[in-house]
Design a protein around this motif. Structure first.
Motif, PDB file in Angstrom:
ATOM      1  N   ARG A 110       0.887  -1.081   0.108  1.00 23.73           N
ATOM      2  CA  ARG A 110       0.004  -0.007  -0.004  1.00 23.73           C
ATOM      3  C   ARG A 110       1.085   1.110   0.112  1.00 23.73           C
ATOM      4  O   ARG A 110       1.767   1.565   1.032  1.00 23.73           O
ATOM      5  CB  ARG A 110      -0.922  -0.033   1.181  1.00 23.73           C
ATOM      6  CG  ARG A 110      -1.812   1.128   1.101  1.00 23.73           C
ATOM      7  CD  ARG A 110      -2.777   1.105   2.483  1.00 23.73           C
ATOM      8  NE  ARG A 110      -3.874  -0.172   2.234  1.00 23.73           N
ATOM      9  CZ  ARG A 110      -4.802   0.105   1.634  1.00 23.73           C
ATOM     10  NH1 ARG A 110      -5.219   1.100   1.371  1.00 23.73           N
ATOM     11  NH2 ARG A 110      -5.859  -0.937   1.536  1.00 23.73           N
ATOM     12  N   THR A 118       1.145   0.449   6.504  1.00 26.92           N
ATOM     13  CA  THR A 118       0.778  -1.030   6.934  1.00 26.92           C
ATOM     14  C   THR A 118      -0.092  -0.669   8.110  1.00 26.92           C
ATOM     15  O   THR A 118       0.020   0.273   8.674  1.00 26.92           O
ATOM     16  CB  THR A 118       2.199  -1.434   7.399  1.00 26.92           C
ATOM     17  OG1 THR A 118       2.688  -0.636   8.305  1.00 26.92           O
ATOM     18  CG2 THR A 118       3.086  -1.817   6.240  1.00 26.92           C
ATOM     19  N   PRO A 128      -3.668  -7.426   7.192  1.00 25.43           N
ATOM     20  CA  PRO A 128      -4.457  -6.858   6.036  1.00 25.43           C
ATOM     21  C   PRO A 128      -5.299  -5.740   6.827  1.00 25.43           C
ATOM     22  O   PRO A 128      -5.751  -5.773   7.888  1.00 25.43           O
ATOM     23  CB  PRO A 128      -5.286  -7.911   5.655  1.00 25.43           C
ATOM     24  CG  PRO A 128      -4.402  -9.230   6.115  1.00 25.43           C
ATOM     25  CD  PRO A 128      -3.868  -8.985   7.218  1.00 25.43           C
ATOM     26  N   ASP A 129      -5.483  -4.518   5.950  1.00 27.56           N
ATOM     27  CA  ASP A 129      -6.276  -3.467   6.449  1.00 27.56           C
ATOM     28  C   ASP A 129      -7.820  -3.773   6.739  1.00 27.56           C
ATOM     29  O   ASP A 129      -8.542  -3.248   7.400  1.00 27.56           O
ATOM     30  CB  ASP A 129      -6.541  -2.204   5.400  1.00 27.56           C
ATOM     31  CG  ASP A 129      -6.741  -2.591   4.082  1.00 27.56           C
ATOM     32  OD1 ASP A 129      -7.106  -3.830   3.888  1.00 27.56           O
ATOM     33  OD2 ASP A 129      -6.949  -1.794   3.306  1.00 27.56           O
ATOM     34  N   ASN A 131      -8.558  -6.568   8.396  1.00 30.91           N
ATOM     35  CA  ASN A 131      -8.626  -7.462   9.555  1.00 30.91           C
ATOM     36  C   ASN A 131      -9.459  -6.697  10.765  1.00 30.91           C
ATOM     37  O   ASN A 131      -9.063  -5.402  11.078  1.00 30.91           O
ATOM     38  CB  ASN A 131      -7.240  -7.878   9.834  1.00 30.91           C
ATOM     39  CG  ASN A 131      -7.289  -8.929  10.896  1.00 30.91           C
ATOM     40  OD1 ASN A 131      -7.675  -8.880  11.981  1.00 30.91           O
ATOM     41  ND2 ASN A 131      -6.894 -10.215  10.251  1.00 30.91           N
TER      42      ASN A 131
END
Length: 465
Positions: A110, A118, A128-129, A131
């Motif tokens: 990203r 992150t 992961p974004d 989550n």
């Protein structure tokens, strides 16, 4: 005339074979950050003409992947000029070559408006974004070469909003030592990386060109550590393990120079064991194979007769079973310095050195860093007994690391004290007081039989717990 591979008697090939070429690629090829965003992998196929001098020219792309990766593939392919030229009827000729350059897939990065983003859980583990355990967001500004370009900011999720939780300032610091040509260099890294040696640190010149980069983990080099030639090709790459380094070196034309291993000891107490597996000269001839053979090294050094002038140092000798064996010599091209050493299985037996116009020095000791009398355990014990935590800093709950530099003189005393990394005045004064109390307790450094002054950096930790 330019021939195709099937038209010659012996085709052009990288010196050392495809294995050497692929090793060069692995060290030099960088997948652009913009390509890492998609995470996709692909192949760029290039052609070029290997000339009679072993250099590549007329590089073209015959199979595209994407523009940023195409440019990177072309950059690296042009750097490799260590080809064994083709031959036809006993004469060297020009020949066209074709090579695929592979960019491997990666977990998508990203990267938005020049910032790597992150997402992390409560223990700062990357997630992961999407989550549901995400608690933090780290924003790390870097340029397209991966060099830090702004403050590292950590945000915490609170009431469904991101609030700034911590900020790690970017440091752009002029180095004390210029490069070999006397030009200034700068260290770039985040404050905590420089203080605690935990993260990425880069060295650049005045134009921003990358000269070296290193990654640290909790105070130790964690690899890889990379140095670059002025043309941008990798000059040396260190890969670090728990107890050893594996070091690959290249000439500026991409020809591999050396495969080396350093078995590490405590730098304050024991020297590294230097093992050389292979060595090639600049023409691509392998002179050391499986740890046995003869090597000759060239490097620029400061002249002993004129410190403002550089000269060439030529060192040469024999390796046997990966270690120095027999007589090794070193001579400055301007005649200002000479040394001769005798080894048995990597252990120095005797040596002699001479600066022009001075008496010859005889010695039997390896070069050595300054050592606190009693080694690292004694140094730790001294700090534990003598370091006091200022009450004012305790009340304010201030902790951290002060770094003090000093010179270990030839008689074991200390001089030229400088606080190179500060926390605040009271902690700085205490660190300086304790370091000054060490004067006279050090065993000086030795270089080819002579005691020498050595600059030393000592971190002093103030921990509340």
């Amino acid at each position: 005339m330019i021939y195709q591979p099937f038209e010659v008697d012996s085709a052009a090939q990288p010196r050392g074979g495809l294995g050497a070429f692929n090793t060069f690629l692995m060290a030099n090829l960088r997948k652009p950050i913009t390509a890492q965003v998609s995470g996709a992998g692909g192949i760029v196929v290039l052609t070029g003409v290997v000339g009679t001098n072993g250099h590549i020219s007329d590089v073209r792309i015959t199979k595209n992947f994407r523009p940023d990766c195409d440019r990177e593939a072309m950059r690296v392919f042009k750097l490799f000029n260590a080809w064994k030229p083709a031959k036809k009827r006993g004469e060297v000729v020009h020949q066209q070559v074709s090579m695929p350059i592979i960019f491997k897939p990666n977990v998508p990065l990203r990267y938005i408006h020049g910032e790597v983003i992150t997402y992390q859980d409560a223990d700062l583990i990357v997630l992961p974004d999407s989550n549901e355990r995400v608690k933090f967001k780290e924003v790390n500004p870097v340029d397209t070469n991966g060099v830090p370009s702004g403050d590292l900011v950590l945000y915490k999720l609170a009431n469904m909003k991101w609030e700034e939780y911590a900020r790690d300032s970017l440091v752009h610091r002029l180095n004390e030592q210029p490069d070999s040509f006397g030009r200034p260099t700068y260290t770039i890294g985040h404050q905590q990386a420089l203080l605690k040696l935990n993260g990425s640190i880069c060295t650049v010149d005045a134009t921003g060109k990358l000269l070296s980069e290193a990654n640290y983990k909790i105070g130790k080099l964690a690899g890889p550590q990379i140095a670059y030639h002025p043309n941008g090709a990798v000059a040396k790459k260190h890969d670090y393990g728990d107890d050893k380094q594996v070091i690959l070196s290249w000439y500026a034309n991409g020809q591999i120079q050396q495969v080396q291993e350093l078995v590490m000891g405590d730098v304050l107490e024991t020297s590294e064991i230097d093992k050389v597996t292979a060595f090639w000269d600049s023409a691509g001839r392998q002179l050391v194979r499986n740890g046995t053979g003869w090597a000759q090294y060239y490097r620029s050094v400061k002249s002993y007769t004129n410190k403002n002038r550089e000269t060439l140092l030529v060192e040469q000798g024999h390796y046997q079973d990966y270690l120095k064996q027999g007589t090794w010599t070193g001579i400055y091209a301007d005649g200002s310095y000479f040394y001769e050493e005798n080894y048995d299985k990597g252990v120095l037996l005797t040596g002699k050195s001479c600066v022009a116009g001075q008496d010859t020095t005889l010695y039997e000791l390896e070069d050595r860093h300054p050592i606190f009398s009693g080694g690292m355990p004694a140094l730790k014990q001294f700090l534990d007994r003598n370091l006091s935590y200022p009450i004012s800093a305790q009340k304010d709950r201030v902790s951290g690391q002060v770094v003090v530099s000093f010179v270990v003189c030839t008689d074991g005393t200390l001089c030229d004290y400088v606080v190179t990394q500060s926390i605040r005045a009271d902690l700085d004064r205490e660190a300086l007081r304790v370091v000054k109390k060490m004067s006279g307790r050090w065993i000086p450094g030795i270089q080819r039989g002579k005691k020498v002054q050595v600059k030393y950096y000592l971190p002093i930790n103030f921990n509340l717990d």
